[in-house]
Write a protein that holds these residues in place. Structure first.
Motif, PDB file in Angstrom:
ATOM      1  N   CYS A  50       0.833  -1.207   0.000  1.00 44.36           N
ATOM      2  CA  CYS A  50       0.000   0.000   0.000  1.00 44.36           C
ATOM      3  C   CYS A  50       0.865   1.254   0.000  1.00 44.36           C
ATOM      4  O   CYS A  50       0.407   2.340   0.359  1.00 44.36           O
ATOM      5  CB  CYS A  50      -0.963  -0.002   1.188  1.00 44.36           C
ATOM      6  SG  CYS A  50      -0.197  -0.297   2.790  1.00 44.36           S
ATOM      7  N   CYS A  51       2.138   1.096  -0.409  1.00 43.48           N
ATOM      8  CA  CYS A  51       3.090   2.214  -0.402  1.00 43.48           C
ATOM      9  C   CYS A  51       3.224   2.888  -1.763  1.00 43.48           C
ATOM     10  O   CYS A  51       4.156   3.663  -1.985  1.00 43.48           O
ATOM     11  CB  CYS A  51       4.462   1.734   0.058  1.00 43.48           C
ATOM     12  SG  CYS A  51       4.449   0.911   1.660  1.00 43.48           S
ATOM     13  N   SER A  52       2.309   2.585  -2.686  1.00 47.26           N
ATOM     14  CA  SER A  52       2.367   3.231  -3.997  1.00 47.26           C
ATOM     15  C   SER A  52       1.732   4.608  -3.969  1.00 47.26           C
ATOM     16  O   SER A  52       1.672   5.295  -4.987  1.00 47.26           O
ATOM     17  CB  SER A  52       1.688   2.355  -5.058  1.00 47.26           C
ATOM     18  OG  SER A  52       0.383   1.992  -4.663  1.00 47.26           O
ATOM     19  N   VAL A  53       1.257   5.022  -2.802  1.00 46.05           N
ATOM     20  CA  VAL A  53       0.770   6.386  -2.591  1.00 46.05           C
ATOM     21  C   VAL A  53       1.523   6.966  -1.399  1.00 46.05           C
ATOM     22  O   VAL A  53       2.052   6.230  -0.564  1.00 46.05           O
ATOM     23  CB  VAL A  53      -0.750   6.428  -2.320  1.00 46.05           C
ATOM     24  CG1 VAL A  53      -1.521   5.960  -3.544  1.00 46.05           C
ATOM     25  CG2 VAL A  53      -1.113   5.571  -1.116  1.00 46.05           C
ATOM     26  N   GLY A  54       1.569   8.283  -1.305  1.00 42.35           N
ATOM     27  CA  GLY A  54       2.227   8.907  -0.168  1.00 42.35           C
ATOM     28  C   GLY A  54       1.394   8.763   1.092  1.00 42.35           C
ATOM     29  O   GLY A  54       0.163   8.699   1.041  1.00 42.35           O
ATOM     30  N   ALA A  55       2.068   8.690   2.235  1.00 42.55           N
ATOM     31  CA  ALA A  55       1.377   8.569   3.519  1.00 42.55           C
ATOM     32  C   ALA A  55       0.960   9.948   4.016  1.00 42.55           C
ATOM     33  O   ALA A  55       1.794  10.848   4.153  1.00 42.55           O
ATOM     34  CB  ALA A  55       2.289   7.901   4.547  1.00 42.55           C
ATOM     35  N   GLN A  56      -0.322  10.114   4.291  1.00 42.98           N
ATOM     36  CA  GLN A  56      -0.827  11.393   4.770  1.00 42.98           C
ATOM     37  C   GLN A  56      -0.357  11.663   6.198  1.00 42.98           C
ATOM     38  O   GLN A  56      -0.365  10.772   7.049  1.00 42.98           O
ATOM     39  CB  GLN A  56      -2.359  11.404   4.723  1.00 42.98           C
ATOM     40  CG  GLN A  56      -2.941  11.312   3.325  1.00 42.98           C
ATOM     41  CD  GLN A  56      -2.631  12.538   2.489  1.00 42.98           C
ATOM     42  OE1 GLN A  56      -2.769  13.667   2.956  1.00 42.98           O
ATOM     43  NE2 GLN A  56      -2.220  12.319   1.253  1.00 42.98           N
ATOM     44  N   MET A  57       0.036  12.914   6.463  1.00 44.76           N
ATOM     45  CA  MET A  57       0.456  13.299   7.806  1.00 44.76           C
ATOM     46  C   MET A  57      -0.763  13.585   8.680  1.00 44.76           C
ATOM     47  O   MET A  57      -1.749  14.170   8.229  1.00 44.76           O
ATOM     48  CB  MET A  57       1.333  14.550   7.757  1.00 44.76           C
ATOM     49  CG  MET A  57       2.660  14.379   7.031  1.00 44.76           C
ATOM     50  SD  MET A  57       3.808  13.225   7.834  1.00 44.76           S
ATOM     51  CE  MET A  57       3.602  11.770   6.780  1.00 44.76           C
ATOM     52  N   LEU A  58      -0.686  13.188   9.933  1.00 46.39           N
ATOM     53  CA  LEU A  58      -1.775  13.424  10.875  1.00 46.39           C
ATOM     54  C   LEU A  58      -1.919  14.908  11.189  1.00 46.39           C
ATOM     55  O   LEU A  58      -3.027  15.449  11.241  1.00 46.39           O
ATOM     56  CB  LEU A  58      -1.524  12.639  12.164  1.00 46.39           C
ATOM     57  CG  LEU A  58      -2.541  12.796  13.291  1.00 46.39           C
ATOM     58  CD1 LEU A  58      -3.887  12.222  12.861  1.00 46.39           C
ATOM     59  CD2 LEU A  58      -2.044  12.093  14.555  1.00 46.39           C
ATOM     60  N   ASP A  59      -0.781  15.569  11.405  1.00 49.63           N
ATOM     61  CA  ASP A  59      -0.783  16.986  11.752  1.00 49.63           C
ATOM     62  C   ASP A  59       0.624  17.546  11.553  1.00 49.63           C
ATOM     63  O   ASP A  59       1.532  16.842  11.079  1.00 49.63           O
ATOM     64  CB  ASP A  59      -1.261  17.206  13.197  1.00 49.63           C
ATOM     65  CG  ASP A  59      -0.513  16.346  14.217  1.00 49.63           C
ATOM     66  OD1 ASP A  59       0.664  15.993  13.967  1.00 49.63           O
ATOM     67  OD2 ASP A  59      -1.101  16.024  15.268  1.00 49.63           O
ATOM     68  N   THR A  60       0.808  18.802  11.936  1.00 49.61           N
ATOM     69  CA  THR A  60       2.107  19.454  11.762  1.00 49.61           C
ATOM     70  C   THR A  60       3.195  18.770  12.582  1.00 49.61           C
ATOM     71  O   THR A  60       4.333  18.614  12.118  1.00 49.61           O
ATOM     72  CB  THR A  60       2.013  20.934  12.169  1.00 49.61           C
ATOM     73  OG1 THR A  60       1.023  21.582  11.360  1.00 49.61           O
ATOM     74  CG2 THR A  60       3.352  21.635  11.955  1.00 49.61           C
ATOM     75  N   ASP A  61       2.860  18.363  13.798  1.00 51.06           N
ATOM     76  CA  ASP A  61       3.853  17.695  14.646  1.00 51.06           C
ATOM     77  C   ASP A  61       4.348  16.407  13.999  1.00 51.06           C
ATOM     78  O   ASP A  61       5.548  16.107  14.035  1.00 51.06           O
ATOM     79  CB  ASP A  61       3.257  17.391  16.025  1.00 51.06           C
ATOM     80  CG  ASP A  61       3.087  18.636  16.881  1.00 51.06           C
ATOM     81  OD1 ASP A  61       3.711  19.665  16.555  1.00 51.06           O
ATOM     82  OD2 ASP A  61       2.328  18.578  17.862  1.00 51.06           O
ATOM     83  N   GLU A  62       3.431  15.642  13.417  1.00 50.83           N
ATOM     84  CA  GLU A  62       3.853  14.401  12.773  1.00 50.83           C
ATOM     85  C   GLU A  62       4.714  14.698  11.549  1.00 50.83           C
ATOM     86  O   GLU A  62       5.701  13.992  11.290  1.00 50.83           O
ATOM     87  CB  GLU A  62       2.649  13.559  12.377  1.00 50.83           C
ATOM     88  CG  GLU A  62       3.039  12.234  11.733  1.00 50.83           C
ATOM     89  CD  GLU A  62       1.914  11.227  11.701  1.00 50.83           C
ATOM     90  OE1 GLU A  62       1.703  10.542  12.724  1.00 50.83           O
ATOM     91  OE2 GLU A  62       1.232  11.128  10.652  1.00 50.83           O
ATOM     92  N   ALA A  63       4.365  15.733  10.811  1.00 48.33           N
ATOM     93  CA  ALA A  63       5.163  16.110   9.646  1.00 48.33           C
ATOM     94  C   ALA A  63       6.591  16.454  10.063  1.00 48.33           C
ATOM     95  O   ALA A  63       7.562  16.058   9.403  1.00 48.33           O
ATOM     96  CB  ALA A  63       4.518  17.291   8.928  1.00 48.33           C
TER      97      ALA A  63
END
Length: 220
Positions: A50-63
């Protein structure tokens, strides 16, 4: 969405509905062992999962966390080490960026340092939990906290959770009818994913959940 077999669970100050059928199932991740990916045509040989798409960040801290970890990953665990010098997130810092046909953190099968998620491999090598290195959406999969209704529901991901392209996915590993090969684990999900479930609901709620799931079926 299909009808779910559920129980109620107190999580902090909320009451969640818990999909008991999935948590008692034998689902396991089969990446590298028959996983067909999420493209329109199943392709286990590609090793994309399932890594053929980018992983969405939860929030700014996670980014910020994923950016920092990405900068510190040694090249022996990270195939795209050089490409990561230009950053590991998209320009708006909302997701991991793609390098070629997959998430920048995905090591391909030909990488001498090991195929799979570079974050996962680095965590294991350093004696840490992979879930402490990876984006929330990655370590939580296939678990989904659905807040689209009044009451939160903890359930497996479905095709609709992949957005507009969900119907075109050639293979969905959390759907037992189309992916029976994913339901071959030796332990039920509530045990094999105990760490992930505990992180989602807390230690007290997880203990209650595990107790309820070990009761005879007629008592649920």
């Amino acid at each position: 969405m299909k009808h779910l077999n559920t129980i109620r669970l107190n999580v902090d100050e909320e009451v969640w509905l818990i999909d008991t059928e999935f948590l008692k199932s034998s689902w396991q991740c089969v990446w590298g062992n028959g996983c067909k990916g999420i493209h329109s045509k199943p392709d286990p040989a590609a090793g994309l999962g399932c890594c053929s798409v980018g992983a969405q960040m939860l929030d700014t801290d996670e980014a910020m966390l994923i950016t920092a970890i990405g900068k510190s990953l040694p090249s022996e665990y990270f195939q795209n080490y050089l490409a990561a010098r230009d950053g590991v997130l998209t320009a708006d810092n909302t997701a991991t960026r793609l390098e070629g046909n997959a998430c920048i953190f995905l090591n391909h099968p030909d990488f001498v340092g090991g195929a799979g998620c570079a974050l996962h491999l680095a965590a294991i090598s350093e004696g840490e939990r992979p879930m402490d290195y990876k984006p929330s959406v990655c370590w939580q999969l296939p678990l989904k906290v659905d807040r689209s209704d009044v009451q939160p529901i903890l359930r497996p991901w479905s095709r609709s959770d992949w957005g507009d392209g969900g119907d075109s996915i050639g293979w969905c590993c959390s759907e037992k009818a189309e992916a029976p090969e994913s339901f071959t684990g030796e332990q039920p999900v509530f045990i094999s994913l105990a760490a992930e479930l505990t992180a989602l609901v807390g230690e007290i709620a997880y203990a209650e959940l595990a107790e309820q799931l070990t009761k005879p079926e007629t008592n649920l």
